[in-house]
Design an enzyme around this catalytic site. Structure first.
Site: not given
Length: 229
Positions: A15, A46, A122-123, A17
């Site tokens: 991942d 966040r 990742s997003n 972040y």
């Protein structure tokens, strides 16, 4: 206690972040303006960022992570009572150049030296990931950078984790997935990956399907767990 490595790992997928990059460093870059609101901005930004990814996925109304990040920041600044266009621009720009956690370059180098494939899942949008990786100077240590934009849904949808399986060409059980986000770690485990939960923030275990195979506090502990120590 002796370290018990995960067996038959061919690739380590990370991942981005909170795991490779410190999302708190964006607000930290504006601490001179935010003052004692720094922690509040970091946490709420966040939280809303993640909530919007989940809600948009459920609604089938996808936009990329850059827009989600901006929408979450707008909610945060309005909630806290800050109306400052220049501050918003600074915060968004800092999100493109987040600091990597100190152990990240050495960890990736050790994995590569041991012959393991390395990847990001990742997003983040491709542009966001490219900027962060270039800023951290870790591009040569990554074999593949995967954005959820390839499948059009956010984590924790199974299609996201399947993307890594498809692009890397390994069975899911041959992939060690690392995330600092407990919900992400549990979802990858439920999908069938081996999982090392990098519990940087002292989170409690989730009550969700799946369970991490190992738990560490920093990624410096990872190489020994995948036979690259």
């Amino acid at each position: 206690m002796p370290v018990i490595p995960l067996e038959k790992i061919s690739a380590c997928v990370f991942d981005a972040y909170g795991t490779l990059f410190d999302y708190g460093s964006a607000a930290a870059g504006c601490r001179d303006i935010l003052g004692d609101k720094f922690d509040q901005v970091t946490a709420l930004w966040r939280d809303k960022q993640l909530q919007y990814t989940w809600l948009r996925t459920l609604q089938n109304r996808h936009v990329d992570f850059w827009q989600v990040t901006g929408d979450a920041l707008d909610f945060t600044l309005e909630t806290i009572g800050i109306e400052d266009a220049s501050l918003r621009e600074r915060l968004m720009n800092f999100y493109l150049t987040l600091d990597a956690f100190p152990e990240v370059p050495d960890t990736l180098a050790r994995l590569k030296a041991a012959g393991l494939k390395t990847a990001v899942l990742s997003n983040g949008s491709p542009g966001m990931l490219k900027a962060a990786i270039e800023h951290a100077k870790i591009g040569e240590l990554l074999d593949v950078v995967l954005s959820i934009e390839e499948v059009g849904v956010y984590k924790t949808h199974p299609d996201v984790y399947q993307l890594a399986v498809r692009r890397l060409g390994f069975e899911r059980t041959a992939i060690s997935f690392q995330s600092s986000n407990a919900w992400d770690a549990y979802a990858a485990s439920a999908f069938g990956m081996r999982v090392v939960w990098c519990n940087r923030y002292g989170q409690r275990p989730e009550r969700l399907p799946g369970a991490p195979d190992r738990e560490v506090r920093t990624l410096a502990e990872l190489p020994a767990l995948v036979g690259a120590g």
